[in-house]
Scaffold this motif. Structure first.
Motif, PDB file in Angstrom:
ATOM      1  N   ALA A   1       0.846  -1.188   0.000  1.00  0.00           N
ATOM      2  CA  ALA A   1       0.000   0.000   0.000  1.00  0.00           C
ATOM      3  C   ALA A   1       0.880   1.235   0.000  1.00  0.00           C
ATOM      4  CB  ALA A   1      -0.938   0.018   1.205  1.00  0.00           C
ATOM      5  N   ASP A   2       0.548   2.186  -0.840  1.00  0.00           N
ATOM      6  CA  ASP A   2       1.237   3.470  -0.897  1.00  0.00           C
ATOM      7  C   ASP A   2       0.762   4.312   0.292  1.00  0.00           C
ATOM      8  OD1 ASP A   2       1.979   6.155  -1.507  1.00  0.00           O
ATOM      9  OD2 ASP A   2       2.048   5.666  -3.637  1.00  0.00           O
ATOM     10  N   THR A   3       1.689   4.737   1.131  1.00  0.00           N
ATOM     11  CA  THR A   3       1.339   5.534   2.317  1.00  0.00           C
ATOM     12  C   THR A   3       1.754   6.991   2.176  1.00  0.00           C
ATOM     13  OG1 THR A   3       3.424   4.934   3.396  1.00  0.00           O
ATOM     14  CG2 THR A   3       1.511   3.521   3.823  1.00  0.00           C
ATOM     15  N   THR A   4       2.165   7.410   0.977  1.00  0.00           N
ATOM     16  CA  THR A   4       2.686   8.765   0.807  1.00  0.00           C
ATOM     17  C   THR A   4       1.611   9.835   0.941  1.00  0.00           C
ATOM     18  OG1 THR A   4       2.426   8.669  -1.613  1.00  0.00           O
ATOM     19  CG2 THR A   4       4.537   7.944  -0.693  1.00  0.00           C
ATOM     20  N   LYS A   5       0.338   9.462   0.873  1.00  0.00           N
ATOM     21  CA  LYS A   5      -0.753  10.433   1.010  1.00  0.00           C
ATOM     22  C   LYS A   5      -1.328  10.455   2.418  1.00  0.00           C
ATOM     23  CE  LYS A   5      -0.274  10.848  -3.438  1.00  0.00           C
ATOM     24  NZ  LYS A   5       0.468  11.990  -4.021  1.00  0.00           N
ATOM     25  N   GLY A   6      -0.729   9.690   3.338  1.00  0.00           N
ATOM     26  CA  GLY A   6      -1.145   9.739   4.723  1.00  0.00           C
ATOM     27  C   GLY A   6      -1.878   8.527   5.237  1.00  0.00           C
TER      28      GLY A   6
ATOM     29  N   ALA B   1       5.366   1.857  -8.351  1.00  0.00           N
ATOM     30  CA  ALA B   1       6.237   1.151  -7.412  1.00  0.00           C
ATOM     31  C   ALA B   1       7.112   0.194  -8.203  1.00  0.00           C
ATOM     32  CB  ALA B   1       5.423   0.394  -6.368  1.00  0.00           C
ATOM     33  N   ILE B   2       8.285  -0.099  -7.673  1.00  0.00           N
ATOM     34  CA  ILE B   2       9.207  -1.015  -8.343  1.00  0.00           C
ATOM     35  C   ILE B   2       9.647  -2.109  -7.380  1.00  0.00           C
ATOM     36  CG2 ILE B   2      10.009   0.684 -10.007  1.00  0.00           C
ATOM     37  CD1 ILE B   2      12.498   1.083  -8.314  1.00  0.00           C
ATOM     38  N   SER B   3      10.089  -3.235  -7.953  1.00  0.00           N
ATOM     39  CA  SER B   3      10.475  -4.380  -7.138  1.00  0.00           C
ATOM     40  C   SER B   3      11.479  -5.232  -7.891  1.00  0.00           C
ATOM     41  CB  SER B   3       9.241  -5.221  -6.785  1.00  0.00           C
ATOM     42  OG  SER B   3       9.600  -6.409  -6.093  1.00  0.00           O
ATOM     43  N   ASP B   4      12.283  -5.943  -7.132  1.00  0.00           N
ATOM     44  CA  ASP B   4      13.209  -6.910  -7.720  1.00  0.00           C
ATOM     45  C   ASP B   4      12.656  -8.330  -7.700  1.00  0.00           C
ATOM     46  OD1 ASP B   4      15.188  -4.912  -8.119  1.00  0.00           O
ATOM     47  OD2 ASP B   4      15.789  -5.092  -6.015  1.00  0.00           O
ATOM     48  N   ASP B   5      11.599  -8.557  -6.898  1.00  0.00           N
ATOM     49  CA  ASP B   5      11.131  -9.932  -6.709  1.00  0.00           C
ATOM     50  C   ASP B   5       9.607 -10.075  -6.671  1.00  0.00           C
ATOM     51  OD1 ASP B   5      10.538  -8.737  -4.297  1.00  0.00           O
ATOM     52  OD2 ASP B   5      11.898  -9.971  -3.107  1.00  0.00           O
ATOM     53  N   MET B   6       8.864  -9.002  -6.871  1.00  0.00           N
ATOM     54  CA  MET B   6       7.397  -8.967  -6.812  1.00  0.00           C
ATOM     55  C   MET B   6       6.840  -9.152  -5.403  1.00  0.00           C
ATOM     56  SD  MET B   6       5.730 -10.653 -10.238  1.00  0.00           S
ATOM     57  CE  MET B   6       6.553 -12.232 -10.113  1.00  0.00           C
ATOM     58  N   ASP B   7       7.680  -9.233  -4.401  1.00  0.00           N
ATOM     59  CA  ASP B   7       7.218  -9.348  -3.015  1.00  0.00           C
ATOM     60  C   ASP B   7       7.422  -8.046  -2.248  1.00  0.00           C
ATOM     61  OD1 ASP B   7       6.247 -12.008  -3.061  1.00  0.00           O
ATOM     62  OD2 ASP B   7       8.298 -12.768  -2.904  1.00  0.00           O
TER      63      ASP B   7
ATOM     64  N   TYR C   1      10.597  -5.117 -11.976  1.00  0.00           N
ATOM     65  CA  TYR C   1       9.139  -5.156 -11.997  1.00  0.00           C
ATOM     66  C   TYR C   1       8.596  -3.760 -11.685  1.00  0.00           C
ATOM     67  CZ  TYR C   1       9.843 -10.199 -11.714  1.00  0.00           C
ATOM     68  OH  TYR C   1      10.239 -11.490 -11.959  1.00  0.00           O
ATOM     69  N   TYR C   2       7.665  -3.323 -12.508  1.00  0.00           N
ATOM     70  CA  TYR C   2       6.997  -2.038 -12.316  1.00  0.00           C
ATOM     71  C   TYR C   2       5.517  -2.291 -12.045  1.00  0.00           C
ATOM     72  CZ  TYR C   2      11.091   0.461 -14.087  1.00  0.00           C
ATOM     73  OH  TYR C   2      12.354   0.983 -14.248  1.00  0.00           O
ATOM     74  N   MET C   3       4.998  -1.667 -11.013  1.00  0.00           N
ATOM     75  CA  MET C   3       3.575  -1.743 -10.724  1.00  0.00           C
ATOM     76  C   MET C   3       2.980  -0.337 -10.780  1.00  0.00           C
ATOM     77  SD  MET C   3       1.417  -3.550  -7.642  1.00  0.00           S
ATOM     78  CE  MET C   3       2.394  -2.844  -6.307  1.00  0.00           C
ATOM     79  N   TYR C   4       1.920  -0.215 -11.556  1.00  0.00           N
ATOM     80  CA  TYR C   4       1.170   1.030 -11.665  1.00  0.00           C
ATOM     81  C   TYR C   4      -0.171   0.825 -10.961  1.00  0.00           C
ATOM     82  CZ  TYR C   4       4.829   1.733 -15.058  1.00  0.00           C
ATOM     83  OH  TYR C   4       6.070   1.819 -15.648  1.00  0.00           O
TER      84      TYR C   4
ATOM     85  N   ARG D   1       8.672  -0.805  -3.512  1.00  0.00           N
ATOM     86  CA  ARG D   1       8.953   0.527  -2.987  1.00  0.00           C
ATOM     87  C   ARG D   1       8.403   1.576  -3.959  1.00  0.00           C
ATOM     88  NH1 ARG D   1      13.360  -2.110  -4.757  1.00  0.00           N
ATOM     89  NH2 ARG D   1      14.743  -1.114  -6.309  1.00  0.00           N
ATOM     90  N   VAL D   2       7.813   2.612  -3.393  1.00  0.00           N
ATOM     91  CA  VAL D   2       7.244   3.680  -4.211  1.00  0.00           C
ATOM     92  C   VAL D   2       8.362   4.386  -4.959  1.00  0.00           C
ATOM     93  CG1 VAL D   2       5.947   5.837  -4.177  1.00  0.00           C
ATOM     94  CG2 VAL D   2       5.293   3.968  -2.646  1.00  0.00           C
ATOM     95  N   ALA D   3       8.167   4.565  -6.281  1.00  0.00           N
ATOM     96  CA  ALA D   3       9.221   5.135  -7.121  1.00  0.00           C
ATOM     97  C   ALA D   3       8.805   6.423  -7.809  1.00  0.00           C
ATOM     98  CB  ALA D   3       9.652   4.120  -8.184  1.00  0.00           C
TER      99      ALA D   3
END
Length: 303
Positions: free
Chosen positions: A6-11, A50-56, A27-30, A59-61
């Protein structure tokens, strides 16, 4: 390990409508992200990255920000594919009622996107719908690209699916798409689907199109079903029951399991990403489950 993002950058933890690709080894997730804005009731929707090296571990990018007048009221619900060394993003405008439509943008780095000059690129025609197009999902099948979208009946009450096609060498511009249906290709008929089928999530397996879809509106609860097609246009359900139901009381997805996206990795393993929550939409998390195939039918691989 079960993935929860979950993106927490908005509070608050809030991420919906996932779309995942692998691009240049990452891996890129939109996903849809909601920004509260003072003086604007309900805030505004945008698209997070968000990006990931393993899909687990994700991190927000970054975030895709509004650039054009057609995006002024917000945009969300991305779909994504990789084509010719670029990421192609298909997304919907938001906040315009029946005038919401599908747009297209392209990126060389996964973070910065160039809009299609002809945006919005698609909205449906015909007396069976109200002209709205949301929840884009694009796949290649039989040397064409199929754009699945959700729309509503003329009264704006029933949400249902349609499809348009374009050629394999398409630039995905507005003039390239041909609507391939004169009626809905899948509309709510089962009790658990309520008045809504949306968020098509398609993949090609054994020369057939398998479509996972969200049944019912958010938190009613929304659950995920599956249908199959020989031609990418005419679909039949694999079951009268949800393929992936909402969770039991107290579980993270008790309020819903919804808005799926199908991602096939380079090793041909398939993953169903989806959203869920247990507080009727105060928060939203994204998770995934691996999909296996047995006798030509999908099944969930439990960790």
């Amino acid at each position: 390990m079960t993935m929860y993002f979950a993106d927490t950058t908005k509070g608050r933890p809030y991420s919906k409508d996932p779309a995942v690709v692998k691009f240049k080894g990452t891996y890129y997730m939109y996903y849809s992200v909601h920004t509260p804005i003072e003086g604007k009731a309900g805030g505004i929707w945008g698209i997070g990255i968000a990006i990931s090296d393993d899909m687990d571990e994700w991190r927000v990018a970054g975030e895709i920000h509004r650039e054009h007048e057609y995006e002024a009221n917000g945009f969300c619900a991305p779909g994504a594919i990789v084509k010719d060394g670029q990421i192609h993003l298909f997304y919907q405008t938001y906040g315009n009622g029946a005038k919401d439509a599908i747009c297209h943008a392209v990126s060389e780095d996964g973070l910065h996107f160039r809009r299609n000059d002809s945006n919005p690129i698609f909205s449906p025609t015909g007396e069976w719908n109200n002209g709205r197009a949301i929840d884009a999902d694009v796949i290649r099948f039989h040397d064409q690209y199929y754009l699945y979208f959700a729309t509503r009946d003329p009264k704006g009450e029933i949400q249902m699916l349609g499809v348009a096609v374009t050629g394999a060498d398409s630039d995905f511009g507005r003039d390239s798409w041909v609507q391939a249906c004169a009626e809905s290709i899948l509309k709510p008929e089962l009790s658990w689907e309520g008045k809504c089928i949306e968020a098509a999530a398609a993949c090609v397996k054994d020369q057939k199109v398998f479509m996972f879809y969200a049944g019912n509106y958010n938190n009613m609860p929304q659950q995920i079903g599956c249908a199959v097609s020989e031609d990418g246009i005419h679909f039949r359900r694999l079951s009268d029951m949800p393929f992936l139901p909402n969770g039991d009381p107290g579980e993270w997805n008790a309020s819903e399991s919804g808005h799926p996206f199908l991602f096939q990795d380079e090793d041909d393993r398939t993953y169903l990403f989806y959203q869920g929550n247990n507080d009727h939409g105060k928060t939203w998390y994204i998770s995934k489950v691996e999909i296996g195939w047995q006798q030509g039918r999908p099944l969930m691989i439990r960790e």
